[in-house]
Scaffold this motif. Structure first.
Motif: not given
Length: 249
Positions: A40-46, A103-120
């Protein structure tokens, strides 16, 4: 993965939303798969994007395991919560371990949340993206789900006092799953993801009924008073220099 702490935390958050009479506009939440792994790729504003982003997965009854700064896991208050909800600690000086954990979490069927911008983002527009989200998706053989948050910057963000007054509105827009081939160039795939999310952010802002000219929380390109992306980059650089100076002292 056994979850004892996450469900009551969600219940607490939903109660807080009701107390604040927080109004949600949620579009495309059916795009979050009900089973199987996904990034799950999210923008980061807060600073509250973790909470609101996780709430956006609730219609699909999914729990999101966010990748977050390692310092949050060492904090006496947030640490037990972050560990108890099985989020992933990211040490920016040694990120290989957190990458493998994701990667392990994804292989176990989990949703991993990532902020591609890294910072707000101080401009509330998209910063440049890191390639980790698409690289993880390609390696694990799972899709990337783009998500745009809007309105969270009015609650708690950089350079502005917190505001948890009642009747605020938040928008959550979820895009269609994006497949990333194992042989696809990570730079090109990251650019494709950013272009998709930029268009989603534009639609979300334009659909918002509340866009007063000059508002500090509205991007400059929409007539708001937020810093331009260039000004935001300068402020980010100043912040990094100040942090480095404090560490030296």
């Amino acid at each position: 993965m056994r979850d004892i702490l996450y469900p009551p935390v969600i219940g607490f958050a939903k109660t807080a939303f009701k107390v604040l009479d927080l109004g949600f506009t949620m579009v495309g939440t059916e795009n979050i798969p009900r089973t199987g792994g996904a990034v799950l790729a999210l923008n980061h504003i807060s600073y509250v994007d973790f909470v609101i982003g996780g709430f956006g997965a609730q219609p699909s009854k999914r729990l999101v395991r966010f990748m977050a700064k390692e310092v949050l896991f060492r904090n006496r208050y947030s640490g037990p919560l972050m560990r108890g909800m099985h989020h992933i600690a990211v040490d920016r000086g040694a990120g290989a371990g957190s990458y493998r954990e994701a990667i392990r979490y994804l292989g176990e069927g989990e949703i991993v949340g990532v902020f591609p911008e890294a910072t707000i983002s101080r401009s509330f527009e998209l910063k440049e993206f890191k390639s980790g989200a698409v690289r993880m998706a390609a390696e694990a053989g799972v899709p990337v789900i783009p998500m745009i948050l809007w309105g969270t910057q009015r609650m708690l963000t950089k350079d502005h006092p917190r505001d948890f007054s009642r009747h605020q509105r938040v928008s959550i827009t979820v895009g269609e799953p994006m497949a990333v081939g194992k042989d696809e160039d990570a730079t090109a795939a990251t650019a494709r993801l950013r272009t998709t999310m930029a268009a989603m952010l534009d639609r979300t802002i334009k659909a918002s009924p509340d866009k007063p000219a000059g508002a500090w929380w509205l991007p400059a390109s929409y007539g708001g008073g937020a810093p331009t992306p260039e000004e935001a980059d300068r402020l980010d650089a100043e912040e990094l220099r100040e942090r480095a100076a404090r560490r030296r002292k």
